[in-house]
Structure formats: structure tokens, C-alpha cells
Design an enzyme around this catalytic site. Sequence first.
Site, PDB file in Angstrom:
ATOM      1  N   ASP A 120      45.888  40.768  39.928  1.00  0.00           N
ATOM      2  CA  ASP A 120      45.930  42.218  39.755  1.00  0.00           C
ATOM      3  C   ASP A 120      47.060  42.773  38.901  1.00  0.00           C
ATOM      4  O   ASP A 120      46.829  43.454  37.917  1.00  0.00           O
ATOM      5  CB  ASP A 120      45.977  42.891  41.128  1.00  0.00           C
ATOM      6  CG  ASP A 120      44.683  42.698  41.902  1.00  0.00           C
ATOM      7  OD1 ASP A 120      44.003  41.695  41.638  1.00  0.00           O
ATOM      8  OD2 ASP A 120      44.365  43.519  42.752  1.00  0.00           O
ATOM      9  N   CYS A 191      39.192  36.815  42.575  1.00  0.00           N
ATOM     10  CA  CYS A 191      38.100  37.106  43.512  1.00  0.00           C
ATOM     11  C   CYS A 191      36.846  37.589  42.791  1.00  0.00           C
ATOM     12  O   CYS A 191      36.914  38.354  41.831  1.00  0.00           O
ATOM     13  CB  CYS A 191      38.563  38.116  44.543  1.00  0.00           C
ATOM     14  SG  CYS A 191      39.933  37.496  45.554  1.00  0.00           S
ATOM     15  N   GLU A 442      47.886  49.340  47.826  1.00  0.00           N
ATOM     16  CA  GLU A 442      46.429  49.251  47.726  1.00  0.00           C
ATOM     17  C   GLU A 442      45.879  49.188  49.147  1.00  0.00           C
ATOM     18  O   GLU A 442      46.389  48.428  49.971  1.00  0.00           O
ATOM     19  CB  GLU A 442      46.074  47.983  46.944  1.00  0.00           C
ATOM     20  CG  GLU A 442      44.642  47.878  46.544  1.00  0.00           C
ATOM     21  CD  GLU A 442      44.435  46.719  45.585  1.00  0.00           C
ATOM     22  OE1 GLU A 442      44.566  46.933  44.364  1.00  0.00           O
ATOM     23  OE2 GLU A 442      44.167  45.600  46.046  1.00  0.00           O
ATOM     24  N   SER A 468      41.684  49.162  46.204  1.00  0.00           N
ATOM     25  CA  SER A 468      41.278  47.931  45.547  1.00  0.00           C
ATOM     26  C   SER A 468      40.015  48.177  44.728  1.00  0.00           C
ATOM     27  O   SER A 468      39.228  49.085  45.022  1.00  0.00           O
ATOM     28  CB  SER A 468      41.000  46.862  46.606  1.00  0.00           C
ATOM     29  OG  SER A 468      40.249  45.808  46.072  1.00  0.00           O
TER      30      SER A 468
END
Length: 553
Positions: A120, A191, A442, A468
Site C-alpha cells: 500500500d 492481496c 485505514e 481500504s
Amino acid sequence: MRSDRMKKGIEKAPHRSLFQAMGYLRDEVERPIISIANSANEVIPGHIHLHKISQAVKDGIRLAGGTPMEFFTIGVCDGIAMNHEGMKYSLGSRELICDSVEVMAKAYPFDGLVLIANCDKIIPGMLMAMMRLNIPAIMVSGGPMLAGRFNEREVDLISVFEGVGKVAAGLMSSGELTSLESCACPGPGSCAGMFTANSMNCLSEALGVALPGNGTIPAVHAARTRLAKMAGMKIVELIKKDLKPHDIVTADSFINAITVDMAFGGSSNTALHLPAIAHERGLELPLKAFDEISEMVPHICNMSPAGPHHLEDLYYAGGVYAIMKELSKKGLINKNCMTVEGKKIGQMLKSFEVMNRDVVRPVEKPYHEKGGLAVLSGTLAPKGAIVKRIGVAESAWHFVGTAKVFESEEEAGEAILKGRIKSGDAVVIRYEGPKGGPGMREMLTPTSILAGRGLDTTCALITDGRFSGGTRGLSIGHVSPEAAEGGPIAFIHNGDRIEIDLNKKSINLLVSKSELEKRRKKWKSPEPKIKEGYMARYARLVTGAASGGVFKF
């Protein structure tokens, strides 16, 4: 060559001696020296395999006649840092990563730079450094994780987060959750859905700073290793051409990136990271740009969590360039933008086609007529707020609810988990912005528990923090100004009525101006939650979410 500053001439004999101490041959030192900024570590599934990716990059550099030299950066896994104090440090790590790459590339005048990242904050941090340094550079990701399988259906990390809410609501047994958590994340990679990491890896292609496939080739495929090797060869070519990031990334490149973002329904965090990258490029990318582009761009690729597809599906459908090829049919892509291939987007698109119309729909038959994100404004968010509207059921596009106010994510999460939130509630989580958090946490846990309990279509969640890319439902983040700056979100009382209208793109606190002014006069700035160390300094320097959460100097 830039690296001549540390290796050429009689006065650099001591420098060359130190290189030889590390085992480098004189011939290696005389070649272009290319640094590899690698965020490999053993605490992030997206980074656990990056040593292998780096080795492929090194092989490519040597094949093309360069000499690679690797260094490492920090990295935070948002999934593991979620829902505890660790998440306060995630967004702040972006600036540290950017600064650390800058320090290395200034201390050592490398000829070029390869940036290897996969999650991220690491990806935008690396891209910010690329813009700041403006030496020949290329971005390489470790690739997305494959989707898992559970009860004959595809699952991912978000399935596990939502499973927690299902267990709390009695919709899933704890044994089933244990089985789910064992198979949802089947191996290395970022992910599997279009969450923040994969959004940013895909947008690096649209910006032109990564090779085609960077965002979509699965982490475990041999094609990922080949891509890394090609990137190593390409950086040597970029050095020979003296093609730098500022030659590639322009204002039009950012418009292309936002256009692609809206077409595939990316994470709302892109509205935080793209402005920060643009800031390092010396460009302003206001929040309104996302809104204006979203109104013009159809949503043609429906990715998890809003839709059924994962990154491997997009890979087989032709990837990011297939999306751009489809968008170009309506003139939505600027074909004159340059890429690290040394070719313009228009030239590149000739080699790509959409291979699966279930994954990338025709622009004439989109999932939604307008793009994935919307910017809301009103009395509750004068400087704007962000919602991933494609993840919101149409029945919730107009919502009027009763405020239930919480001063932290933990308080709200506990209330949702214990069933104290009901249909019609507007859950407000404040003092979680860049300054107030600090670090703008987040909040996948509360949104996922809401969804797991079946409340994502009948409740709203409003915060000056962020969400997220895995979030769905009426989740509105980046509320600006934040509570710690005295924004209206600080003045909400339990029982106040809040109206949200995604058609009008408005978010309003239904309280009179006079009452709001009374509350404003009584408000006092709170004590900092962290008073020492890096995040205390971060809170003093950081700007609001509407400007990308960058540092002011």
C-alpha cells in the site's frame, strides 16, 4: 555518467578501493551503476518473494551491460497493522520510504534506479522518490496474489475480514472462519482484489513508469520473473537515452491514471497517493480532478470487493493496457504520453486487445455509466470527502441517518461487533485524520464487520480517516477538514441527523448554522495522541487529506 562523481579520476582512488572491498571488479565499477531500491522483508506477504524479483532485475541489468547495487527500505503490511496502533504508522511510512530512497540516491550518484515494491504505502513512497530525484528510473512490482477458494467460490483477504462480522452476527461458525483464514491468501503477492496496492501497481502502468503487466501478472507466474528481467534491461536503455521520469510523467499522464482508476474502480486511497506523487513532480492534482474525470469515464471493469473479478482475471483479459485500449475508443486516453518503453501510449496500444469481455466490458455497455470514485462536499465536508460509489448499493445512494459518534476506530469497532449499531445509524469515527490519528488509519475492520453483519446497505460510516481498497458499502472517508483541524466533523453530536446523497454528491450535517457556530466556539484542540518519536513529528508537518497528506515545509 552520473556515477563518475564517485568513481572517476585519481582523486576517486579511495572510492574505487571501497567498491573493490565489496568484491566489485574494476570493469563492473566502470559500467553504469544502477541502484535497486528493494522493500523485500519477511513481514509482508507481498514482499516475501521480492529477493527473487530483485535477482531477476539484477540479471537483466547485467545482460544489458550495467552493474546493479541493491539497498533496502522499510515496509508496513496494512492488513497486519490493521485495527491497532500499528496502523497509525502505515501512511507515515510513505514519507520515510520516499526520503530514504532520496538519501541513498543523493549520497551515491547512481546512473539509474529500479524501484521494487508491492504494497500500500511502499508503492506511492517509491513513486514519490522517483519524481523527486528525476534520474532514469523504472517501477517493478512483485505482482498480485492469486485468489483463494473456499466452499467452491473465490475468496480473498476481505472475505476473512467480513467473516469476522458474520461470526459476530451468527451467520458463520468460528470453525468455518478458521478454515477460511487458512485458504483466503494462498501465497505471496499483494492481496488479490483491486485494493490499494494493486490499484497503485496498475496505475504505474497508466502513468508510464512501469512495463505492461506490472500490475496484473500474478506473483507466482514465471512471466513475473521475466518482466523483472526485462525491467533490468530497460533501465540500462533509459540511461543511454537519458529518459527521465519528468520526461515521461506529465499532467496528462496523471489524467490518464485517474481515468484508468475510474474505469476499474480502484481504491479510494488513490485520491491520497496520486496528488502526493504529483506534488513531488511539481504539479497540483486537486481533489476535484477525480470528480470531474469520474463523471466522464464509464466503469468497465468490476473488481473485488465491489465485483466478482480478481487481478488474475484482469491479467488474462489483457491487463491495464486492454482497459486503456477500450477507453481510447471514446477518446478518453491521451495517446501522446510517453512510457518507459520509449514509446508513446498510442504506439503501445496497437499491441493490445481485450481478451475477455466479461472482465473488461465494452465502453458502450459498462457496469456503471460513471467512474468508481465520487467526491462529496457539503456542510460536513467543506473541503471534500471520498466514497467508492461503485461499492454502494443503489438503495443507499440517498441516506439520512442518526449520528453515533466515536472518538477512535477501536470504540466504533467494538460497538459494531457487539451489535450496538442498527440500521439507519450513521457511524462517525473522528480524530483519525493525518494530524489527529495521527497517520490517518485505514479502517477495514469496522467496514468489514458492518458488511459481515449485513448492515453495509442500511448504515453509513463517516470518518476523517481512510478506508481500504477492500471496503464496500456507504463508507465515506477523507472528510476534510479533519476533526483535529477544527473541521465540522468535530462538532457532531450523538443523535444529529446526517444526509448523504451520491446523486448530488453531497454530505450534510442537518444542524443549523447558529448551533454549529456555538459548538465551534466551545471546541478545543485535543492533546496529541502520540507525543514523541516519528509520528509526533509527522503530525506537526502533515497537511490534510484533500492535498494528499504531504508534508509542509
